[in-house]
Design an enzyme around this catalytic site. Structure first.
Site, PDB file in Angstrom:
ATOM      1  CB  SER A 147      -0.850  -0.024   1.276  1.00  0.00           C
ATOM      2  OG  SER A 147      -1.445   1.217   1.539  1.00  0.00           O
ATOM      3  CE1 TYR A 160      -5.204  -1.518   4.245  1.00  0.00           C
ATOM      4  CE2 TYR A 160      -3.952   0.477   3.788  1.00  0.00           C
ATOM      5  CZ  TYR A 160      -4.603  -0.661   3.346  1.00  0.00           C
ATOM      6  OH  TYR A 160      -4.646  -0.938   1.991  1.00  0.00           O
TER       7      TYR A 160
HETATM    8  P1  NAP Z   1     -11.891  -4.922  -1.313  1.00  0.00           P
HETATM    9  O1  NAP Z   1     -12.568  -4.341  -2.508  1.00  0.00           O
HETATM   10  O2  NAP Z   1     -12.418  -4.593   0.020  1.00  0.00           O
HETATM   11  O3  NAP Z   1     -11.739  -6.535  -1.466  1.00  0.00           O
HETATM   12  C1  NAP Z   1     -11.119  -7.255  -0.437  1.00  0.00           C
HETATM   13  C2  NAP Z   1     -11.202  -8.748  -0.713  1.00  0.00           C
HETATM   14  O4  NAP Z   1     -10.609  -9.437   0.379  1.00  0.00           O
HETATM   15  C3  NAP Z   1     -12.606  -9.269  -0.860  1.00  0.00           C
HETATM   16  O5  NAP Z   1     -12.639 -10.240  -1.878  1.00  0.00           O
HETATM   17  C4  NAP Z   1     -12.886  -9.902   0.500  1.00  0.00           C
HETATM   18  O6  NAP Z   1     -13.865 -10.898   0.318  1.00  0.00           O
HETATM   19  C5  NAP Z   1     -11.488 -10.449   0.852  1.00  0.00           C
HETATM   20  N1  NAP Z   1     -11.227 -10.673   2.269  1.00  0.00           N
HETATM   21  C6  NAP Z   1     -11.177  -9.760   3.265  1.00  0.00           C
HETATM   22  N2  NAP Z   1     -10.866 -10.348   4.420  1.00  0.00           N
HETATM   23  C7  NAP Z   1     -10.683 -11.664   4.154  1.00  0.00           C
HETATM   24  C8  NAP Z   1     -10.345 -12.787   4.943  1.00  0.00           C
HETATM   25  N3  NAP Z   1     -10.131 -12.712   6.262  1.00  0.00           N
HETATM   26  N4  NAP Z   1     -10.235 -14.002   4.334  1.00  0.00           N
HETATM   27  C9  NAP Z   1     -10.456 -14.118   3.008  1.00  0.00           C
HETATM   28  N5  NAP Z   1     -10.785 -13.096   2.212  1.00  0.00           N
HETATM   29  C10 NAP Z   1     -10.903 -11.876   2.777  1.00  0.00           C
HETATM   30  O7  NAP Z   1     -10.391  -4.466  -1.314  1.00  0.00           O
HETATM   31  P2  NAP Z   1      -9.453  -3.948  -2.515  1.00  0.00           P
HETATM   32  O8  NAP Z   1      -9.534  -2.487  -2.530  1.00  0.00           O
HETATM   33  O9  NAP Z   1      -9.687  -4.749  -3.733  1.00  0.00           O
HETATM   34  O10 NAP Z   1      -8.044  -4.331  -1.871  1.00  0.00           O
HETATM   35  C11 NAP Z   1      -7.382  -5.548  -2.096  1.00  0.00           C
HETATM   36  C12 NAP Z   1      -6.034  -5.455  -1.420  1.00  0.00           C
HETATM   37  O11 NAP Z   1      -5.322  -4.335  -1.933  1.00  0.00           O
HETATM   38  C13 NAP Z   1      -6.107  -5.248   0.080  1.00  0.00           C
HETATM   39  O12 NAP Z   1      -5.024  -5.911   0.694  1.00  0.00           O
HETATM   40  C14 NAP Z   1      -5.955  -3.745   0.225  1.00  0.00           C
HETATM   41  O13 NAP Z   1      -5.467  -3.373   1.468  1.00  0.00           O
HETATM   42  C15 NAP Z   1      -4.948  -3.485  -0.861  1.00  0.00           C
HETATM   43  N6  NAP Z   1      -4.908  -2.102  -1.346  1.00  0.00           N
HETATM   44  C16 NAP Z   1      -6.048  -1.471  -1.779  1.00  0.00           C
HETATM   45  C17 NAP Z   1      -5.940  -0.185  -2.295  1.00  0.00           C
HETATM   46  C18 NAP Z   1      -7.110   0.600  -2.809  1.00  0.00           C
HETATM   47  O14 NAP Z   1      -6.962   1.819  -3.000  1.00  0.00           O
HETATM   48  N7  NAP Z   1      -8.274  -0.003  -3.045  1.00  0.00           N
HETATM   49  C19 NAP Z   1      -4.708   0.441  -2.343  1.00  0.00           C
HETATM   50  C20 NAP Z   1      -3.586  -0.227  -1.860  1.00  0.00           C
HETATM   51  C21 NAP Z   1      -3.698  -1.501  -1.364  1.00  0.00           C
HETATM   52  P3  NAP Z   1     -14.966 -11.234   1.467  1.00  0.00           P
HETATM   53  O15 NAP Z   1     -15.420  -9.954   2.037  1.00  0.00           O
HETATM   54  O16 NAP Z   1     -16.021 -12.039   0.783  1.00  0.00           O
HETATM   55  O17 NAP Z   1     -14.210 -12.087   2.413  1.00  0.00           O
HETATM   56  C1  GCO Z   2      -7.054   5.188   3.045  1.00  0.00           C
HETATM   57  C2  GCO Z   2      -7.106   4.224   1.913  1.00  0.00           C
HETATM   58  C3  GCO Z   2      -5.732   3.667   1.575  1.00  0.00           C
HETATM   59  C4  GCO Z   2      -5.768   2.857   0.327  1.00  0.00           C
HETATM   60  C5  GCO Z   2      -4.485   2.287  -0.133  1.00  0.00           C
HETATM   61  C6  GCO Z   2      -3.466   3.289  -0.505  1.00  0.00           C
HETATM   62  O1  GCO Z   2      -7.993   5.239   3.825  1.00  0.00           O
HETATM   63  O2  GCO Z   2      -6.082   5.947   3.124  1.00  0.00           O
HETATM   64  O3  GCO Z   2      -8.042   3.224   2.067  1.00  0.00           O
HETATM   65  O4  GCO Z   2      -5.089   3.137   2.648  1.00  0.00           O
HETATM   66  O5  GCO Z   2      -6.719   1.858   0.386  1.00  0.00           O
HETATM   67  O6  GCO Z   2      -3.986   1.261   0.678  1.00  0.00           O
HETATM   68  O7  GCO Z   2      -2.394   2.674  -1.101  1.00  0.00           O
END
Ligand code: NAP
Ligand code: GCO
Length: 266
Positions: A147, A160
Site C-alpha cells: 500500500s 493498516y
Molecule cells: P476490497 O474491494 O475490500 O476486497 C477485499 C477482498 O478481500 C474481498 O474479496 C474480501 O472478500 C477479501 N477478504 C477480506 N478479508 C478476508 C479474509 N479474512 N479471508 C479471506 N478473504 C478476505 O479491497 P481492494 O480495494 O480490492 O483491496 C485488495 C487489497 O489491496 C487489500 O489488501 C488492500 O489493502 C490493498 N490495497 C487497496 C488499495 C485501494 O486503494 N483499493 C490500495 C492499496 C492496497 P470477502 O469480504 O467475501 O471475504
Molecule cells: C485510506 C485508503 C488507503 C488505500 C491504499 C493506498 O484510507 O487511506 O483506504 O489506505 O486503500 O492502501 O495505497
C-alpha cells in the site's frame, strides 16, 4: 531468449486470496489471461456466488474456496485441495485485506489486532502453507499487496499502516530466506484505487460535489485520477512470470506517481 514467452504463465497454478471482487479479481483475471489456472478464496457464500458468475462471464474457469485467510487450518486445507485438483501452487498473491478508519486513540486493541491479523498475519500463514511445495517444485512467486501506507502515514489508519509496513518487511524477509530456492517474493504497492474498500472516500457530497478526500487524491496524484483495478494487471503478470526471475524483495509502487510527488503548490 523468447521475451514474449518469458511473460507467459501457461501451465502455472495461481492462488489469489480475497479475489471475489476489487483488485484481487482484476489480478486473477490478468494471471488467467497470461495462461495460469486460478484458485481464489473469500469468506462469504454470497460473494462466492457473485465471483464465480463474474469469472464465468470472463471465460475463466476459476476454483473458489470459502476460506478465512487468518485461519491456519482452513488455509492448510485449501492449499492441500488446490494441490490435488490443480497442482502445486506456483504463484501466490496475498491480496485479501481490510481497513478500519478510526482515530488511534479511539481504536480498541481488538480492532487493531483484527486489521493486523488479516493484512499481515494472514500473508505469513498463506505463504507458509505454499512455500514447501514451491521448494519441492524448484520455483515460486509470491506477490504481497502492500500500500501507500507501507511508506506513508495518515490520520485514522494506524493499524493498516502498521500492517502494510510490516508486509513490506515480510516481503523482503521471504525474499531473503527463500531466494536460494528460486522463490521470488515481491510486493505491489497500489496507489488509490477505485474499489469497494475506498468507496467511502469517493462518496458524493449531499450537494452532488466530490468528496474532499476524492479531490485531495486527484491533487496528490500526478496522473490526476484514481487508479482502476486494471492498472494492477500488467505489474502482476510481470512479477508472476519468468520475466522477473531476478527481481526479489522489491516493492513495485503502482500509484500514478504519488510517492514521487510533493503535492500541488497552493
Ligand atoms: P476490497 O474491494 O475490500 O476486497 C477485499 C477482498 O478481500 C474481498 O474479496 C474480501 O472478500 C477479501 N477478504 C477480506 N478479508 C478476508 C479474509 N479474512 N479471508 C479471506 N478473504 C478476505 O479491497 P481492494 O480495494 O480490492 O483491496 C485488495 C487489497 O489491496 C487489500 O489488501 C488492500 O489493502 C490493498 N490495497 C487497496 C488499495 C485501494 O486503494 N483499493 C490500495 C492499496 C492496497 P470477502 O469480504 O467475501 O471475504
Ligand atoms: C485510506 C485508503 C488507503 C488505500 C491504499 C493506498 O484510507 O487511506 O483506504 O489506505 O486503500 O492502501 O495505497
Amino acid at each position: 531468449m523468447d521475451i514474449m514467452k518469458s511473460f507467459s504463465l501457461e501451465g502455472k497454478v495461481a492462488l489469489v486470496t480475497g479475489a471475489a471482487y476489487g483488485i484481487g479479481f482484476a489480478i486473477a483475471e490478468a494471471l488467467a489471461g497470461a495462461g495460469a489456472k486460478i484458485a481464489f478464496n473469500c469468506r462469504g457464500q454470497e460473494h462466492m456466488d457473485q465471483a464465480l458468475a463474474a469469472y464465468k462471464e470472463k471465460g475463466i474457469d476459476a476454483k473458489g474456496y470459502l476460506c478465512d485467510v487468518t485461519d491456519e487450518a482452513q488455509v492448510a486445507e485449501m492449499v492441500a485441495d488446490i494441490e490435488k485438483s490443480l497442482g502445486v501452487v506456483d504463484i501466490l498473491v496475498n491480496n485479501a485485506g481490510i481497513i478500519k478508519r478510526i482515530p488511534m486513540t479511539e481504536m480498541s486493541a481488538d480492532e487493531f489486532r483484527q486489521v493486523v491479523d488479516i493484512d499481515l498475519n494472514a500473508p505469513f500463514i498463506v505463504s507458509k502453507a505454499v512455500i514447501p511445495g514451491m521448494i519441492k517444485k524448484g520455483h515460486g512467486k509470491i506477490i504481497n499487496i502492500c500500500s501507500m501506507m507501507s511508506e506513508l502515514g495518515r490520520e485514522t489508519v494506524s493499524a493498516y499502516a502498521a500492517a502494510k509496513g510490516g508486509l513490506k518487511m515480510l516481503t523482503k524477509n521471504i525474499a531473503s530466506e527463500y531466494g536460494e530456492y528460486n522463490i521470488q517474493c515481491n510486493g505491489i504497492g497500489p496507489g488509490y484505487i477505485a474499489t469497494p474498500q475506498t468507496a467511502p472516500l469517493r462518496e458524493k457530497q449531499p450537494d452532488g460535489s466530490r468528496h474532499p478526500f476524492d479531490k485531495f487524491i486527484i491533487g496528490k496524484t500526478p496522473a490526476a485520477r484514481w487508479g482502476d483495478p486494471e492498472d494492477l494487471m500488467g505489474p502482476a503478470v510481470f512479477l508472476a512470470s519468468d520475466a522477473s526471475n531476478f527481481v526479489n524483495g522489491h516493492i513495485l509502487y503502482v500509484d500514478g506517481g504519488i510517492l514521487a510527488y510533493i503535492g500541488k503548490q497552493p
